[in-house]
Design an enzyme around this catalytic site. Structure first.
Site, PDB file in Angstrom:
ATOM      1  CE  LYS A  22      -2.929   0.916   3.590  1.00  0.00           C
ATOM      2  NZ  LYS A  22      -2.952   2.320   4.071  1.00  0.00           N
ATOM      3  NE  ARG A  27       6.351   6.557   0.722  1.00  0.00           N
ATOM      4  CZ  ARG A  27       5.445   6.419   1.690  1.00  0.00           C
ATOM      5  NH1 ARG A  27       4.314   5.763   1.462  1.00  0.00           N
ATOM      6  NH2 ARG A  27       5.639   6.943   2.890  1.00  0.00           N
ATOM      7  NE  ARG A 122      -5.425   8.715  10.554  1.00  0.00           N
ATOM      8  CZ  ARG A 122      -4.766   7.842   9.817  1.00  0.00           C
ATOM      9  NH1 ARG A 122      -5.360   7.286   8.770  1.00  0.00           N
ATOM     10  NH2 ARG A 122      -3.537   7.515  10.104  1.00  0.00           N
ATOM     11  CB  SER A 167       5.097  10.422  10.870  1.00  0.00           C
ATOM     12  OG  SER A 167       4.300  10.504   9.704  1.00  0.00           O
ATOM     13  CD  GLN A 169       0.619   8.658   6.687  1.00  0.00           C
ATOM     14  OE1 GLN A 169       0.076   9.506   7.376  1.00  0.00           O
ATOM     15  NE2 GLN A 169       0.054   7.508   6.394  1.00  0.00           N
ATOM     16  CG  ASP A 314       0.775   0.339   9.212  1.00  0.00           C
ATOM     17  OD1 ASP A 314       0.312   1.187  10.005  1.00  0.00           O
ATOM     18  OD2 ASP A 314       1.214   0.644   8.084  1.00  0.00           O
ATOM     19  NE  ARG A 387      -2.440  -1.529   8.361  1.00  0.00           N
ATOM     20  CZ  ARG A 387      -2.139  -1.964   7.138  1.00  0.00           C
ATOM     21  NH1 ARG A 387      -2.202  -3.246   6.852  1.00  0.00           N
ATOM     22  NH2 ARG A 387      -1.745  -1.134   6.199  1.00  0.00           N
TER      23      ARG A 387
HETATM   24  C1  S3P Z   1       2.569   5.104   6.063  1.00  0.00           C
HETATM   25  C2  S3P Z   1       3.193   5.471   7.233  1.00  0.00           C
HETATM   26  C3  S3P Z   1       2.678   5.103   8.550  1.00  0.00           C
HETATM   27  C4  S3P Z   1       1.727   3.922   8.465  1.00  0.00           C
HETATM   28  C5  S3P Z   1       0.701   4.094   7.386  1.00  0.00           C
HETATM   29  C6  S3P Z   1       1.383   4.233   6.038  1.00  0.00           C
HETATM   30  C7  S3P Z   1       3.132   5.569   4.783  1.00  0.00           C
HETATM   31  O1  S3P Z   1       1.964   6.202   9.085  1.00  0.00           O
HETATM   32  O2  S3P Z   1       1.095   3.706   9.700  1.00  0.00           O
HETATM   33  O3  S3P Z   1      -0.163   2.988   7.336  1.00  0.00           O
HETATM   34  O4  S3P Z   1       2.763   5.042   3.729  1.00  0.00           O
HETATM   35  O5  S3P Z   1       3.982   6.474   4.826  1.00  0.00           O
HETATM   36  P1  S3P Z   1       2.710   7.412   9.838  1.00  0.00           P
HETATM   37  O6  S3P Z   1       3.548   8.118   8.859  1.00  0.00           O
HETATM   38  O7  S3P Z   1       1.606   8.269  10.358  1.00  0.00           O
HETATM   39  O8  S3P Z   1       3.511   6.770  10.928  1.00  0.00           O
END
Ligand code: S3P
Length: 442
Positions: A22, A27, A122, A167, A169, A314, A387
């Site tokens: 995923k 990306r 969120r 993170s 993200q 995750d 999940r």
């Molecule tokens: C992800 C980063 C994680 C993860 C999410 C996917 C990503 O989140 O829990 O399912 O693809 O960069 P965080 O960046 O909030 O830790």
């Protein structure tokens, strides 16, 4: 989707593959869209979350063909996007929204990003802060920096951002914005998080520089269009890995799965818990890909905390289930981030494990599970979280009596074929082609 009815399964002796990763699928479509030509992405995860990212790029004027569900042909626009005609719907996907914020921060137009009820709760301050420092204007319409978000992008200046949260993200949003900034953007994270963005930038011939917990890149580079293979998602494989690991005599082979060591923390946890685990790498172009072999055993409890947490973030719901099946105490700490995922996962795990007869206490940032007590079937909620639904379906395979998982539609966000595989594991746990797995391919 109907409720899932789960019961005990015979010993697993099989091989399987899982759908595309995923995180990497998101990306791949975003970076290919920024590139200078067509890119064929194979193994793309056609789940609701990743399709939101593809739809978002289309809304920004990128032509994307999908000749098969798992193949995208993305026609890169050399980092030039057009004004979307409507709000961009990120659905349930935090990755879509946060990474898009990075790209949109550098665009000379206004975009509004919306999400479903869960995404609208969120936290977005973590991306709003650095992107505002870079010069974008981002207004959160929800209370406490929650979505919808209205982004007015424009010329960006590079910053050195010290992220307070580990993170991927956040790191990725700043790096993607850095692609549009004039000069060198730097991100330092407190603990290593998944590095798919950095690897993919490198694969698309943008040169990020990595030094310990710091990544930097120079803006103004256009990714070079290249075809890309998405590996299977180890976070989806994790459900079957635990199903086999906790069953003495079980033997499972998962092929063509991502083995990036910022994601394979679950394997170390299962080794500590007493399972037999082997990992064989086949290919390492943009991302390492290979096979994982698991031999089940009586598991024992372990502690998961500190630097290990981002690597298994995750997988913690299914690791908690493994803890309930193991003898002794399993402690999960430093995992407060689980409270701001698709649901409050610490509360959801504790509620469902207790409903199955496990002894659990919830702390501010973790769980303590006294494992080993027999689990009994129960009627459980998914809390709208994919999940949680999948982790407790696996718990149901080990419980006395029937377990019912309600509200399972959410699983389409990450693993559309999960229910079919679950049926197979319950009814045909031995693969006809591979009755006994004797070894792994080199
Ligand atoms: C992800 C980063 C994680 C993860 C999410 C996917 C990503 O989140 O829990 O399912 O693809 O960069 P965080 O960046 O909030 O830790």
């Amino acid at each position: 989707m109907p409720d899932w009815k789960v019961h005990r399964a015979p010993t697993i002796q099989t091989e399987l593959t899982v759908p595309g990763d995923k995180s990497i699928s998101h990306r791949s479509v975003m970076l290919a869209a920024m590139s200078n030509g067509p890119c064929v992405i194979r193994g793309f995860l056609p789940s609701e979350d990743c399709l939101c990212s593809a739809a978002a790029m289309r809304a920004l004027g990128v032509k994307i063909e999908q000749p098969e569900p798992e193949t995208l042909i993305v026609h890169g626009t050399r980092r030039k996007f057009t004004v979307p005609e409507h709000d961009i719907d990120c659905g349930n996907s935090g990755t879509t929204m946060r990474l898009l914020c990075g790209i949109l921060a550098g665009q000379p137009f206004r975009t509004r990003l919306v999400g479903d009820a869960s995404l609208s709760k969120r936290p977005m301050k973590r991306v709003i802060e650095p992107l505002t420092q870079m010069g974008a204007s981002i207004r959160a319409e929800g209370a406490n920096d929650r979505p919808p978000l209205v982004i007015e992008g424009g010329p960006l200046k590079p910053i050195h951002f010290f992220s307070p949260v580990a993170s991927a993200q956040v790191k990725s949003a700043v790096l993607l914005a850095g692609m549009f900034a004039s000069g060198k953007t730097v991100v330092t994270e407190p603990i290593q998080s998944r590095d798919h963005t950095e690897r993919m930038l490198e694969y698309f011939l943008v040169r990020p520089v990595k030094e310990d917990l710091t990544v930097s890149l120079y803006g103004g580079q256009t990714p070079e269009s290249r075809d890309f293979q998405v590996p299977g998602d180890i976070s989806s494989a994790a459900f079957w890995l635990v199903a086999a690991a906790a069953q003495p005599g079980a033997h499972l082979l998962v092929r063509d799965v991502g083995l990036n060591d910022t994601r394979t923390g679950i394997l170390g946890v299962l080794v500590r818990m007493g399972a037999g685990v082997r990992e064989v790498h086949k290919n390492d172009e943009a991302e390492p890909i290979g096979s994982i072999e698991i031999r089940g055993d009586r598991l024992k409890g372990t502690t998961i905390a500190g630097k290990e947490i981002p690597n298994v973030i995750d997988e913690l719901p299914i690791i908690a289930v493994a803890g309930a099946l193991a003898h002794g105490k399993t402690v999960i700490a430093d995992a407060g981030e689980l409270r701001v995922k698709e649901t409050d996962r610490l509360a959801a795990i504790a509620t469902n494990l207790r409903a199955m007869g496990a002894q659990v206490s919830e702390t501010e940032d973790g769980l303590e599970i006294m494992g080993g007590a027999p689990l009994h079937g129960a009627r459980l909620q998914s809390f709208g979280d994919h999940r949680i639904a999948m982790a407790f379906a696996i718990a149901g395979l080990f419980a006395e009596g029937e377990t019912i998982i309600e509200d399972t539609d959410c699983v389409a966000t990450s693993y559309p074929g999960f229910a079919d595989m679950l049926e197979k594991i319950m009814h045909e746990p031995k693969s006809p082609q591979v009755p006994v797995i004797t070894g792994l391919p080199a």
